[in-house]
Design a protein around this motif. Structure first.
Motif, mmCIF file in Angstrom:
data_model
loop_
_atom_site.group_PDB
_atom_site.id
_atom_site.type_symbol
_atom_site.label_atom_id
_atom_site.label_comp_id
_atom_site.label_asym_id
_atom_site.label_seq_id
_atom_site.Cartn_x
_atom_site.Cartn_y
_atom_site.Cartn_z
ATOM 1 N N GLY A 119 0.803 -1.183 0.105
ATOM 2 C CA GLY A 119 -0.146 -0.043 0.101
ATOM 3 C C GLY A 119 0.775 1.179 0.229
ATOM 4 O O GLY A 119 0.438 2.390 0.424
ATOM 5 N N LEU A 120 1.945 1.088 -0.525
ATOM 6 C CA LEU A 120 2.918 2.367 -0.602
ATOM 7 C C LEU A 120 2.618 3.110 -1.604
ATOM 8 O O LEU A 120 2.768 4.666 -1.569
ATOM 9 C CB LEU A 120 4.401 2.064 -0.585
ATOM 10 N N PHE A 121 2.002 2.810 -2.786
ATOM 11 C CA PHE A 121 1.795 3.667 -3.728
ATOM 12 C C PHE A 121 0.317 2.918 -4.500
ATOM 13 O O PHE A 121 0.257 1.864 -4.289
ATOM 14 C CB PHE A 121 2.673 3.923 -4.620
ATOM 15 N N SER A 122 -0.626 3.721 -5.217
ATOM 16 C CA SER A 122 -1.555 3.357 -5.962
ATOM 17 C C SER A 122 -1.246 3.502 -7.260
ATOM 18 O O SER A 122 -2.320 2.955 -8.320
ATOM 19 C CB SER A 122 -2.871 4.103 -5.352
ATOM 20 N N ALA A 123 -0.424 4.132 -7.968
ATOM 21 C CA ALA A 123 -0.132 4.506 -9.230
ATOM 22 C C ALA A 123 -1.415 5.130 -10.018
ATOM 23 O O ALA A 123 -1.713 4.691 -11.205
ATOM 24 C CB ALA A 123 0.233 3.337 -9.942
ATOM 25 N N ARG A 124 -2.001 6.131 -9.432
ATOM 26 C CA ARG A 124 -3.058 6.710 -10.031
ATOM 27 C C ARG A 124 -2.731 7.579 -11.238
ATOM 28 O O ARG A 124 -3.358 7.907 -12.041
ATOM 29 C CB ARG A 124 -3.711 7.567 -8.679
ATOM 30 N N LEU A 125 -1.336 8.265 -11.011
ATOM 31 C CA LEU A 125 -0.886 8.972 -12.198
ATOM 32 C C LEU A 125 0.776 8.791 -12.129
ATOM 33 O O LEU A 125 1.417 8.627 -11.339
ATOM 34 C CB LEU A 125 -0.926 10.561 -11.807
ATOM 35 N N VAL A 126 1.128 8.264 -13.238
ATOM 36 C CA VAL A 126 2.389 7.869 -13.491
ATOM 37 C C VAL A 126 3.064 8.816 -14.806
ATOM 38 O O VAL A 126 2.458 9.104 -15.675
ATOM 39 C CB VAL A 126 2.616 6.435 -14.166
ATOM 40 N N ALA A 127 4.200 9.284 -14.257
ATOM 41 C CA ALA A 127 4.885 10.412 -14.911
ATOM 42 C C ALA A 127 6.304 9.501 -15.660
ATOM 43 O O ALA A 127 6.867 8.829 -15.134
ATOM 44 C CB ALA A 127 5.506 11.319 -14.040
ATOM 45 N N LEU A 128 6.264 9.834 -17.042
ATOM 46 C CA LEU A 128 7.495 9.260 -17.924
ATOM 47 C C LEU A 128 8.366 10.282 -18.154
ATOM 48 O O LEU A 128 8.205 11.473 -18.390
ATOM 49 C CB LEU A 128 6.688 8.733 -19.025
#
Length: 464
Positions: free
Chosen positions: A132-141
């Motif tokens: 539960g450390l991240f949800s990857a709702r927004l990923v930056a490339l």
């Protein structure tokens, strides 16, 4: 008044008898140790994950993985420096339980277990996701250039290859003439040193022929002699050094790198969909939003992202009409009619389809007649107006519209910090290994070390 005086080296003392007492309970090295303990090395594909029943016992690959991750975490990447650290660094001695493998064993482990090390890096990302450390709702490339191990002097083109080949041919001719004289004087008694030198020259000559053939096959202007996977790339007006293009996908909430890759692509234009799709697949997501800078602008990839449930936010990097000092109507002033596959100009006239450019993925439309148009002076200086429309124009427009200033600010705040930290860990961003396989292994270790460092800042070491 005297100085602070240390203890006598010959004096016996009651120092802690256990290595365990030298490492703090919340030390980062304990996280590395616990992570390595939890891996299934046979599933990841590490060599010798099951010890052989006969022969001399070898080192446990789990111990060598611990040592490498600890080394990259502490900016110690060289196998010789890791060998020395096993004998003089308390944390390394604790981690390895006083084992001290030689540098060749350490280097061979990294060379022979590249794919498994990449898998271990991915395993830590999945561990953080499940925790539960991240949800990857927004990923930056983003992409960044990392220097290759090869020197800039190793960049050669057709001219350099032809020049060196001519010199080698001349040297080979001299040696052959010397051998002919030696045979005439003493048949069958050629000097061994001459034969060895001649063989080395012929080997190098064959290597130059192979490089020249590869230049022709791939249509390239230059190659890096000794590290052909690397390419001259980067910014600036001077000579571009041999480098690799490292791609990362960063969770904007936590700064964790959820996916990465090392490529030989000089630009990022063909990286949007491969990076976004691999990130979505690795994390097991049904839908995902990605944001990137204009270097990732690609119409074909924009359409592929929409088909795959990926919401891409990338600003446009498309050319504009600069004819007539930029005062003429741009293509955006023309309205596309999908039912008839035509364009309507600002004056209401119809432009029909003329030509399809498959390689450039665009269609040229032309006006049958522009005579008598009241807006012609503001539209074109030619007899008829031509407009090119991208096959993925609608997907490009939607992707650019989603690239709001807030999205771009989130991207900038997320992707720059990981690259800066990793380049500091890698002595300014230069690989020690060669080729795509070696650099991908080394980057996996760097990303794993960065993610562990970042996870420690997010959660306490004891929780990890």
């Amino acid at each position: 008044m005297g100085y602070i005086v240390g203890e006598d080296r010959a004096q016996a003392s009651f120092l802690p008898a256990r290595l365990e007492d030298y490492v703090a309970a919340d030390a980062a090295v304990r996280v590395i140790d616990a992570f390595a303990d939890g891996l299934d090395l046979s599933v990841l594909g590490f060599g010798r994950s099951v010890p052989a029943a006969t022969g001399r016992p070898g080192y446990d690959p789990r111990d060598l993985l611990r040592l490498y991750v600890w080394g990259y975490f502490n900016e110690v990447r060289s196998s010789r420096r890791l060998e020395r650290a096993c004998c003089r660094d308390v944390e390394a001695m604790w981690l390895m339980r006083r084992l001290a493998p030689d540098f060749k064993t350490i280097a061979d482990f990294r060379r022979d277990n590249g794919a498994a090390i990449v898998g271990a890096c991915r395993a830590f990302v999945l561990l953080c996701r499940d925790a539960g450390l991240f949800s990857a709702r927004l990923v930056a490339l983003d992409g960044s250039k990392f220097r290759a191990a090869a020197s800039a002097r190793k960049v050669v083109g057709r001219g350099e290859i032809a020049k060196e080949a001519a010199c080698l041919d001349a040297q080979i001719a001299v040696y052959l003439a010397g051998l002919d004289k030696a045979d005439a004087a003493e048949p069958g008694d050629a000097p061994e040193a001459v034969e060895t030198a001649l063989a080395a020259l012929r080997t190098r000559r064959s290597e130059l022929d192979r490089l020249a053939a590869r230049l022709d096959d791939e249509g390239r202007a230059t190659l890096v002699d000794g590290e052909e996977d690397a390419r001259p790339m980067g910014l600036g007006h001077g000579p571009k050094p041999p480098s690799y293009n490292v791609q990362t996908a960063v969770d904007t909430d936590t700064g964790l790198i959820v996916h990465h890759d090392v490529t030989d692509e000089p630009t990022d234009r063909r990286q949007l969909y491969p990076m976004a799709s691999a990130t979505k697949q690795n994390l097991g997501l049904d839908a995902m939003t990605v944001v990137a800078d204009k270097g990732f602008d690609n119409g074909e990839h924009a359409s592929a992202c929409e088909r795959d449930g990926i919401v891409a936010c990338v600003p446009s990097q498309r050319s504009v009409n600069n004819q007539g000092d930029g005062m003429l109507f741009d293509r955006t002033a023309f309205i596309y009619k999908p039912e008839t596959d035509t364009l309507v100009c600002p004056a209401g006239r119809t432009l029909v389809r003329k030509q399809l450019h498959r390689k450039k993925r665009n269609v040229t439309y032309i006006s049958p007649d522009c005579s008598g148009c009241t807006l012609k002076a503001r539209c074109t200086a030619a007899e008829r107006r031509l407009v090119k429309r991208h096959l993925d124009d609608d997907a490009l427009n939607r992707m650019a519209a989603r690239a709001t200033p807030e999205m771009m600010r989130a991207r900038r705040c997320a992707v720059e910090h990981p690259f800066g930290t990793i380049k500091r860990m890698m002595a300014g961003g230069r690989f020690l290994t060669r080729g795509l396989d070696g650099t991908r292994t080394e980057m996996a270790l760097s990303v794993l070390a960065y993610n562990i460092l970042r996870a420690i800042h997010i959660a306490k070491p004891a929780a990890l």
